[in-house]
Design a protein around this motif. Structure first.
Motif, short mmCIF file in Angstrom:
data_model
loop_
_atom_site.label_atom_id
_atom_site.label_comp_id
_atom_site.label_asym_id
_atom_site.label_seq_id
_atom_site.Cartn_x
_atom_site.Cartn_y
_atom_site.Cartn_z
N VAL A 23 0.85 -1.18 0.00
CA VAL A 23 0.00 0.00 0.00
C VAL A 23 0.89 1.24 0.00
CG1 VAL A 23 -1.86 1.19 1.20
CG2 VAL A 23 -1.69 -1.31 1.32
N SER A 24 0.48 2.25 -0.75
CA SER A 24 1.34 3.41 -0.98
C SER A 24 1.41 4.38 0.19
CB SER A 24 0.88 4.16 -2.23
OG SER A 24 -0.44 4.61 -2.07
N ARG A 25 0.63 4.13 1.23
CA ARG A 25 0.73 4.97 2.43
C ARG A 25 0.48 4.11 3.65
NH1 ARG A 25 -4.08 6.08 4.84
NH2 ARG A 25 -5.99 6.24 3.62
N SER A 26 0.60 4.72 4.80
CA SER A 26 0.40 3.99 6.05
C SER A 26 -0.94 3.28 6.08
CB SER A 26 0.49 4.96 7.23
OG SER A 26 0.10 4.31 8.43
N ILE A 27 -0.91 2.05 6.53
CA ILE A 27 -2.15 1.28 6.61
C ILE A 27 -2.83 1.44 7.97
CG2 ILE A 27 -1.30 -0.40 4.94
CD1 ILE A 27 -0.97 -2.36 7.30
N ALA A 28 -2.27 2.24 8.82
CA ALA A 28 -2.78 2.36 10.19
C ALA A 28 -4.24 2.83 10.24
CB ALA A 28 -1.91 3.32 10.99
N SER A 29 -4.65 3.58 9.23
CA SER A 29 -6.01 4.14 9.25
C SER A 29 -7.04 3.23 8.59
CB SER A 29 -6.02 5.49 8.55
OG SER A 29 -5.71 5.34 7.18
N PHE A 30 -6.60 2.17 7.97
CA PHE A 30 -7.55 1.30 7.29
C PHE A 30 -8.21 0.38 8.31
CE2 PHE A 30 -6.83 2.79 3.22
CZ PHE A 30 -5.49 2.85 2.92
N ILE A 52 -8.90 -3.74 11.82
CA ILE A 52 -7.80 -2.98 12.41
C ILE A 52 -7.41 -3.51 13.79
CG2 ILE A 52 -9.31 -1.25 13.49
CD1 ILE A 52 -7.19 0.86 12.64
N VAL A 53 -8.35 -4.13 14.48
CA VAL A 53 -8.06 -4.69 15.80
C VAL A 53 -7.47 -6.09 15.70
CG1 VAL A 53 -9.78 -3.29 16.96
CG2 VAL A 53 -10.42 -5.55 16.06
N GLY A 54 -7.36 -6.60 14.48
CA GLY A 54 -6.74 -7.89 14.28
C GLY A 54 -7.69 -9.06 14.08
N THR A 55 -8.97 -8.80 14.22
CA THR A 55 -9.95 -9.87 14.02
C THR A 55 -9.92 -10.34 12.56
OG1 THR A 55 -11.35 -8.82 15.68
CG2 THR A 55 -12.37 -10.49 14.26
N ILE A 68 -4.32 -14.58 6.77
CA ILE A 68 -4.17 -13.19 6.39
C ILE A 68 -3.46 -12.45 7.52
CG2 ILE A 68 -6.43 -12.50 7.32
CD1 ILE A 68 -6.64 -10.53 4.93
N SER A 69 -2.63 -11.48 7.14
CA SER A 69 -1.93 -10.71 8.16
C SER A 69 -1.68 -9.30 7.66
CB SER A 69 -0.60 -11.37 8.52
OG SER A 69 0.26 -11.45 7.39
N ARG A 70 -1.52 -8.39 8.61
CA ARG A 70 -1.18 -7.01 8.30
C ARG A 70 0.27 -6.76 8.73
NH1 ARG A 70 -6.18 -3.27 9.22
NH2 ARG A 70 -4.62 -1.65 9.58
N ASP A 71 1.02 -6.06 7.91
CA ASP A 71 2.39 -5.68 8.25
C ASP A 71 2.41 -4.15 8.28
OD1 ASP A 71 5.68 -6.73 7.11
OD2 ASP A 71 5.07 -5.07 8.38
N THR A 72 2.22 -3.63 9.47
CA THR A 72 2.13 -2.18 9.61
C THR A 72 3.47 -1.50 9.27
OG1 THR A 72 0.47 -2.47 11.33
CG2 THR A 72 1.51 -0.31 11.18
N ALA A 73 4.56 -2.15 9.62
CA ALA A 73 5.88 -1.57 9.37
C ALA A 73 6.16 -1.41 7.88
CB ALA A 73 6.95 -2.43 10.01
N TYR A 92 -6.57 -13.08 -7.67
CA TYR A 92 -6.71 -12.62 -6.29
C TYR A 92 -6.51 -11.11 -6.23
CZ TYR A 92 -6.88 -17.38 -4.53
OH TYR A 92 -7.26 -18.68 -4.26
N TYR A 93 -7.41 -10.43 -5.50
CA TYR A 93 -7.41 -8.98 -5.40
C TYR A 93 -7.32 -8.55 -3.94
CZ TYR A 93 -9.26 -9.22 -10.15
OH TYR A 93 -9.45 -9.48 -11.50
N CYS A 94 -6.48 -7.58 -3.66
CA CYS A 94 -6.46 -7.01 -2.32
C CYS A 94 -7.42 -5.82 -2.26
CB CYS A 94 -5.07 -6.61 -1.88
SG CYS A 94 -4.18 -5.51 -2.98
N TYR A 95 -7.88 -5.55 -1.06
CA TYR A 95 -8.91 -4.54 -0.85
C TYR A 95 -8.65 -3.87 0.49
CZ TYR A 95 -13.54 -2.88 0.62
OH TYR A 95 -14.59 -2.12 1.09
N VAL A 96 -8.81 -2.53 0.52
CA VAL A 96 -8.66 -1.81 1.78
C VAL A 96 -9.80 -0.82 1.91
CG1 VAL A 96 -6.15 -2.04 1.77
CG2 VAL A 96 -7.20 0.02 0.81
N ARG A 97 -10.15 -0.52 3.14
CA ARG A 97 -11.24 0.41 3.40
C ARG A 97 -10.93 1.22 4.65
NH1 ARG A 97 -15.92 -2.98 4.59
NH2 ARG A 97 -15.33 -2.78 6.76
N ASP A 98 -11.16 2.54 4.55
CA ASP A 98 -11.10 3.37 5.75
C ASP A 98 -12.44 4.08 5.89
OD1 ASP A 98 -8.93 5.92 4.26
OD2 ASP A 98 -11.05 5.51 3.99
#
Length: 114
Positions: A23-30, A52-55, A68-73, A92-98
């Motif tokens: 992702v081209s920016r921080s994923i912290a807000s997704f 975002i809470v890991g569920t 599935i996992s998130r790599d915030t770093a 396979y497609y990735c998807y993000v939502r804020d």
């Protein structure tokens, strides 16, 4: 926001692949990130999602095999796929939502040979 998916390829049944979506920016807000898949002529379906809470949630067909996992770093979401089956063959497609928008990455093809 740009999403770049990678890691697809051709693998024999029983093998493993790891998909990554940069992702081209921080994923912290997704608040939600996910992987979907689509076979020609069929609707896109949810494979796995992570809040975002890991569920995490998984399609019944992939439970116990995919993770599935998130790599915030590294601002990425990944999908570890083990014990692959021919029926996992799809794009396979990735998807993000804020809180304001959602984004799709381009597809990465996974082909599992029997």
């Amino acid at each position: 926001v740009q999403l770049q998916a990678s890691g697809g390829g051709l693998v024999q049944a029983g093998g493993s692949l790891r998909l990554s979506c940069a992702v081209s920016r921080s994923i912290a807000s997704f608040n939600y990130m996910a992987w979907y898949r689509q076979v020609p002529g069929k609707q896109r379906e949810l494979v796995a999602g992570i809040a975002i809470v890991g569920t995490t949630t998984y399609a019944e067909a992939v439970k116990g095999r995919f993770t599935i996992s998130r790599d915030t770093a590294k601002n990425a979401v990944r999908l570890q796929m083990n014990s692959l089956k021919p029926e996992d063959t799809a794009a396979y497609y990735c998807y993000v939502r804020d809180s304001t928008a959602e984004r799709w990455g381009q597809g990465t093809q996974v082909t599992v040979s029997s």
